[in-house]
Structure formats: C-alpha cells, structure tokens
Design an enzyme around this catalytic site. Structure first.
Site, mmCIF file in Angstrom:
data_model
loop_
_atom_site.group_PDB
_atom_site.id
_atom_site.type_symbol
_atom_site.label_atom_id
_atom_site.label_comp_id
_atom_site.label_asym_id
_atom_site.label_seq_id
_atom_site.Cartn_x
_atom_site.Cartn_y
_atom_site.Cartn_z
ATOM 1 N N ASP A 49 0.952 -1.221 0.064
ATOM 2 C CA ASP A 49 0.106 -0.098 -0.102
ATOM 3 C C ASP A 49 0.911 1.161 0.050
ATOM 4 O OD1 ASP A 49 0.672 -0.568 2.782
ATOM 5 O OD2 ASP A 49 -0.746 0.612 3.326
ATOM 6 N N GLU A 83 0.252 -1.078 5.999
ATOM 7 C CA GLU A 83 1.482 -0.608 6.700
ATOM 8 C C GLU A 83 1.087 0.929 7.030
ATOM 9 O OE1 GLU A 83 4.989 1.039 7.889
ATOM 10 O OE2 GLU A 83 4.049 1.370 6.056
#
Length: 357
Positions: free
Chosen positions: A73, A129
């Site tokens: 991400d 994350e």
C-alpha cells in the site's frame, strides 16, 4: 539480475496505484505482486484476505528461517500517477511509491531470484502498513516468530544507510466536551471546550522530553461551530515518538492523567503508541553481517516507524532500511537511485545465504 528487469517490474507495480484503504486497487496490486513473485521465484503466492485489503505470502518451503517483510500500500490517492507518472531519467526512477516501498520489494525479489535454493525463505507483503498495520499485526508477529529473523525492505536512510533502530510511534486523539451557549447573551452559561483545549495542549506538549528522544507534538485541532456560539466540543490530535519502552509507558500514563481545568468539562483520550520502539540491539548481529557484505554501509537510528518495530519488539532479530536508496517518502519528489538497485539486491542475496548458514 538486470536493472532493466527490475525497472520493468517496478513500473508494473507503480502504474497500478495502491492507496491504503482502496480495496479494489489493493487487490489489483496484490495480484500483480503475486504474479511477479511466481514469475521470478516460482511456486505459488497466496493472497491473504483482510478487511484492509489482501496481503501477499510466498514461501520457498522447508523450515522457515528468514522473513522478507514489506507492504504494497502507498499514501498516494488514485490519480497521482496521472500527475506524476512513472519515469526513468538522469539515473533516477520517479513515480508514486517508488521509494516507499515498491522499489524495495522489487530489489528483494530479484535478489532472491539469484539463489538456486530458496528453502527457508518466506515473504510477507501487507496491505495496511501506511495506516498502522492494525489488520496485519498478528500475522506479521506470527510469521516473524516462526522464521526467527526479519529483513524489512523499507527505503534506506539518507545516504543509503540501513536502519538499525526506530522510535516507537503513536497517535492520540483528545476529545473535549463542554456546553454550548450564546457567546454574546450568556457566555457564562457555557463551558468553553476550546478554552479547555488550550489548557490541554500546553499540558500535552509538556510531556515531550527531547533529551530522552521523546517528541509529543499536537498537530491537528478543531473546535466550534459558529462565531457567536461557545464551543461545546473540541478535538486535539497528537503525534508521539519515543525511543524506549520506559518513555512509552510514561507518555501513555501522562495522557491517561489529563484532567479538565474548567468546571464541568470532560476529557476522553483515544489512541496510543501502537508501534513500540525498535531497539538497536535487535539489529546488531544482522547489521554486522551487512557490513561484511557491503563495507562502509552506515547504520542509522531514525524517527519514523515501520513493521520492523513490531517484529523487534517481540524479540526477533530485525534489520530495516534494506530497500530502495533514494528519498522523498510520501512527497511529490520521491525518487529511487538506479545505480544502487543491483548492489542492494545483491545484499539481499548475501544476507539470506549468511542467515541460513
């Protein structure tokens, strides 16, 4: 391994766009990453579904010995690519996510591809994350314990240094409840949440201890509804960074002890220090190996957090900052240095060989 092949794999990942929380985009990103893993390393990459989007797992089989850890991400919203497309020029690769941390993923994969035997190697690439790893933390910790050693492919420190220590990171939200009244007719009938917030901001900032490596920084505040209304509510958001477990406990206790200064005001504290500190001791042995493989490489302690904080905190040896050499994380000038890609991929190869032996 070749630079051209690494750049093409990096282009594939960057041009998908994968902002945190966008399940459709993250699914496309995970599928593309899985395909690259299978093409370069063989075997089967599994998508692990979660509320935050799919994580990607791959294993070389046998007893797990080393966990390659990263995330797919990014912080950039869909549409960033149109404004800042993937490009290679003047020795740099640019585009959203090249440094944090798609470049590191590609280098790790190509470094592993140089090995004839990948027994004991496990890869976990998560989807959340950048938003705190709330959905992946248990999985990360489980696989770290099982493998016993973790290599984290976040971008390198300034100048290409490896990250041997990280501060613990937290976010607090202080919610203040007062009582509205007319600011002109009867201000005394109200309880001014904004005034209470001003008192609390000073008390919160006083929790910082720069000499101990602790920063407590109020960053966002909101209050009020109209210029002639005593504010009934206010919110203060606070960023916290700590270097030690003792400071984590002290700061959290300080937030818990916040008390109203105005009669009738109420305070609620949400959040906490969700990423514990990564002590330099967790990286010591692995960094010594890296120094032998790449003489002159620096070891740096940094303020930002990563999933390496989580694995180090449970006692698993962890070395971070093994990813792209470049800079501009989370910024429009983000870049990766092409000249370092092969060298850093080779470092992955050498570290895995050393760990397994």
């Amino acid at each position: 391994m070749t630079v051209d092949a690494m750049i093409e794999d990096l282009r594939t990942l960057v041009e998908i766009e994968s902002p945190s929380g966008d399940i459709e985009a993250l699914t496309a990103s995970a599928e593309a990453l899985a395909a690259i893993l299978e093409t370069r390393l063989g075997g089967t990459a599994a998508l692990v579904e979660s509320a935050a989007g799919p994580h990607v797992r791959w294993s070389g089989g046998g007893e797990p010995r080393v966990l390659i850890l990263g995330h797919h991400d990014t912080v950039f919203p869909i549409g960033t690519l149109a404004r800042r497309p993937f490009a290679v020029a003047d020795g740099k690769v640019t585009g959203p996510g090249v440094f944090d941390m798609l470049g590191g993923l590609v280098q790790a994969i190509h470094g592993l591809a140089a090995l004839d035997d990948l027994t004991g190697v496990e890869i976990l690439v998560t989807a959340d994350e950048e938003t705190g790893s709330h959905g992946s933390r248990t999985l990360i910790e489980d696989r770290a314990r099982a493998c016993g050693t973790v290599l984290v492919f976040e971008g390198a420190a300034d100048g290409g240094g490896l990250k041997i220590g990280r501060k613990g990171c937290g976010r607090f939200e202080v919610v203040i409840t007062g009582r509205a009244s007319h600011a002109g007719l009867e201000p005394e009938a109200g309880i001014n949440a904004l005034t209470e917030a001003a008192h609390q901001v000073l008390a919160i900032a006083a929790l910082g201890r720069p000499e101990a490596g602790t920063s407590v920084t109020p960053t966002v505040a909101s209050a009020g509804t109209a210029s002639n209304v005593v504010p009934a509510s206010a919110t203060v958001v606070v960023d916290v960074r700590v270097e030690s477990a003792a400071e984590k406990e002290r700061v959290e206790a300080g937030f818990a002890a916040l008390t109203p200064r105005l009669d009738g005001a109420e305070i609620a504290v949400l959040g906490g220090i969700h990423r514990p500190p990564m002590p330099e001791s967790a990286a010591a042995d692995l960094f010594a190996v890296a120094e032998r493989l790449l003489p002159g490489v620096a070891g740096v302690a940094v303020g930002g957090g990563s999933d390496g904080n989580l694995t180090a905190a449970i006692g698993v040896p962890t070395l971070d900052g093994l990813g792209a050499v470049g800079g501009g994380a989370h910024a429009d000038h983000e870049y990766l240095l092409v000249e370092s890609m092969v060298e850093r991929a080779a470092l992955v190869t050498g570290l895995v060989v050393a760990i397994r032996s």
